[in-house]
Design an enzyme around this catalytic site. Structure first.
Site, PDB file in Angstrom:
ATOM      1  N   GLY A  36      21.541  62.680  23.043  1.00 52.68           N
ATOM      2  CA  GLY A  36      22.556  63.495  23.724  1.00 52.68           C
ATOM      3  C   GLY A  36      23.304  64.377  22.727  1.00 52.68           C
ATOM      4  O   GLY A  36      23.505  65.580  22.950  1.00 52.68           O
ATOM      5  N   HIS A  37      23.714  63.773  21.620  1.00 56.30           N
ATOM      6  CA  HIS A  37      24.371  64.559  20.562  1.00 56.30           C
ATOM      7  C   HIS A  37      23.410  65.608  20.000  1.00 56.30           C
ATOM      8  O   HIS A  37      23.803  66.754  19.749  1.00 56.30           O
ATOM      9  CB  HIS A  37      24.821  63.647  19.411  1.00 56.30           C
ATOM     10  CG  HIS A  37      25.835  62.616  19.782  1.00 56.30           C
ATOM     11  ND1 HIS A  37      25.531  61.279  19.868  1.00 56.30           N
ATOM     12  CD2 HIS A  37      27.165  62.717  20.083  1.00 56.30           C
ATOM     13  CE1 HIS A  37      26.627  60.596  20.191  1.00 56.30           C
ATOM     14  NE2 HIS A  37      27.624  61.443  20.335  1.00 56.30           N
TER      15      HIS A  37
HETATM   16  P1  AMP Z   1      30.918  61.083  21.839  1.00 56.45           P
HETATM   17  O1  AMP Z   1      30.418  61.019  20.436  1.00 56.45           O
HETATM   18  O2  AMP Z   1      30.462  59.945  22.694  1.00 56.45           O
HETATM   19  O3  AMP Z   1      32.387  61.397  21.938  1.00 56.45           O
HETATM   20  O4  AMP Z   1      30.188  62.337  22.487  1.00 56.45           O
HETATM   21  C1  AMP Z   1      30.213  63.601  21.867  1.00 56.45           C
HETATM   22  C2  AMP Z   1      29.695  64.626  22.828  1.00 56.45           C
HETATM   23  O5  AMP Z   1      28.361  64.278  23.204  1.00 56.45           O
HETATM   24  C3  AMP Z   1      30.496  64.699  24.126  1.00 56.45           C
HETATM   25  O6  AMP Z   1      30.631  66.055  24.522  1.00 56.45           O
HETATM   26  C4  AMP Z   1      29.663  63.926  25.096  1.00 56.45           C
HETATM   27  O7  AMP Z   1      29.827  64.317  26.435  1.00 56.45           O
HETATM   28  C5  AMP Z   1      28.266  64.283  24.608  1.00 56.45           C
HETATM   29  N1  AMP Z   1      27.304  63.280  25.070  1.00 56.45           N
HETATM   30  C6  AMP Z   1      27.392  61.936  24.965  1.00 56.45           C
HETATM   31  N2  AMP Z   1      26.350  61.334  25.562  1.00 56.45           N
HETATM   32  C7  AMP Z   1      25.579  62.344  26.059  1.00 56.45           C
HETATM   33  C8  AMP Z   1      24.351  62.387  26.782  1.00 56.45           C
HETATM   34  N3  AMP Z   1      23.698  61.285  27.121  1.00 56.45           N
HETATM   35  N4  AMP Z   1      23.858  63.586  27.131  1.00 56.45           N
HETATM   36  C9  AMP Z   1      24.519  64.728  26.803  1.00 56.45           C
HETATM   37  N5  AMP Z   1      25.664  64.757  26.112  1.00 56.45           N
HETATM   38  C10 AMP Z   1      26.189  63.590  25.746  1.00 56.45           C
END
Ligand code: AMP
Length: 282
Positions: A36-37
């Site tokens: 996702g990242h």
């Molecule tokens: P985090 O590190 O969990 O704060 O996430 C950082 C960014 O990655 C945020 O904009 C999240 O929405 C995005 N993100 C996390 N998981 C996913 C995923 N499975 N698909 C797409 N973007 C994601």
């Protein structure tokens, strides 16, 4: 890729890039990278000249100290992955750099922050998110910032903040990246035991069930939620919330005819608190 740890250096770096006419993209993260990242970084790489990824596990958005302490950290691997994806700058400040002694300001988006995740995690959660994202927007001054649809409410709250506070940044939201069985990728999936991992796929099945009901021409949001609830129940999962909401105002909706409709779910599976969502008619 270079790693920058101070706000002053980060600010100087992007000021120089901007002066050179480079379009700056920011991907805010808390690390423990997964696909996702990676998708956000790739999108930033394609759309921008200078790609900054911030890596900061933001204490202000955690409502439980134990959750913060347990949050997965893998900074070396993260740096290697960001570098291999063509990221220019990893901005990884310390907690003291972001919140120096005496720090007293909070950015709060009223209303949108109080429902769903805000209701479950408390009013401080989105205030913590908005405060750190506002600071990142000031320090990096990106032309465009990239967020994931996985955290749907977060994107809605941040868009509102950017508009309300006149941040000259475009907000790009990218689709949720999923495992082959549908589970939304999340750093928190690492907490799941193999048995919980199998059960956790019920969240995405539940959302698909809601989509199918909507696709069959059903007009009642409750009917779609009912189908989703049944999938969760089968997996022994009791949701913290499972709701149909307007994707801009987050007001509750009863009818699927007032499209698009956001179906959002949160549930604890073992030690992991998981969230997911889908847009009906989006
Ligand atoms: P985090 O590190 O969990 O704060 O996430 C950082 C960014 O990655 C945020 O904009 C999240 O929405 C995005 N993100 C996390 N998981 C996913 C995923 N499975 N698909 C797409 N973007 C994601």
């Amino acid at each position: 890729m270079i790693t920058i740890t101070t706000k002053a250096e980060m600010h100087a770096h992007t000021a120089a890039a901007r002066a050179a006419g480079r379009r700056i993209g920011l991907v805010p993260t808390m690390g423990a990278f997964h696909a996702g990242h990676h998708a956000l970084m790739k999108a930033a790489r394609e759309a921008c000249d200078e790609v900054v990824v911030s890596l900061f596990v933001n204490p202000a958005q955690f409502n439980e100290a134990s959750d913060l302490a347990a949050y997965p950290r893998s900074e070396e691997r993260d740096a290697a992955e960001a570098s291999s994806l063509g990221v220019d700058v990893l901005f990884a400040p310390s907690v003291e750099e972001v919140y120096p002694p005496g720090f007293s300001t909070s950015v709060r988006v009223e209303g949108l922050s109080d429902v769903l995740e805000g209701a479950e995690r408390g009013p401080g959660h989105f205030a913590g998110v908005c405060t750190v994202v506002a600071k990142l927007f000031n320090v990096v001054a990106p032309d465009v910032a990239f967020f994931g649809q996985k955290d749907a409410q977060q994107t809605i709250v941040i868009r509102r903040m950017a508009r309300d506070l006149d941040f000259a940044v475009a907000i790009e939201v990218l689709p949720t990246v999923r495992e082959p069985d549908g589970l939304a990728m999340s750093s928190r999936n690492a907490y799941l035991t193999p048995e919980e991992r199998r059960r956790a796929s019920a969240l995405s099945r539940a959302l698909r069930a809601a989509q199918e009901v909507a696709g069959s021409g059903e007009g009642s949001a409750e009917a779609a939620l009912e189908a989703a609830r049944a999938e969760l129940e089968q997996a022994g999962i009791e949701p913290e919330y499972l709701e149909a909401r307007d994707p801009e105002t987050l007001a509750a909706v009863d009818s699927l005819n007032s499209r698009p409709v956001l179906i959002a779910v949160a549930a604890r599976v073992g030690a992991a608190r998981l969230i997911d969502n889908t847009l009906i008619g989006g």
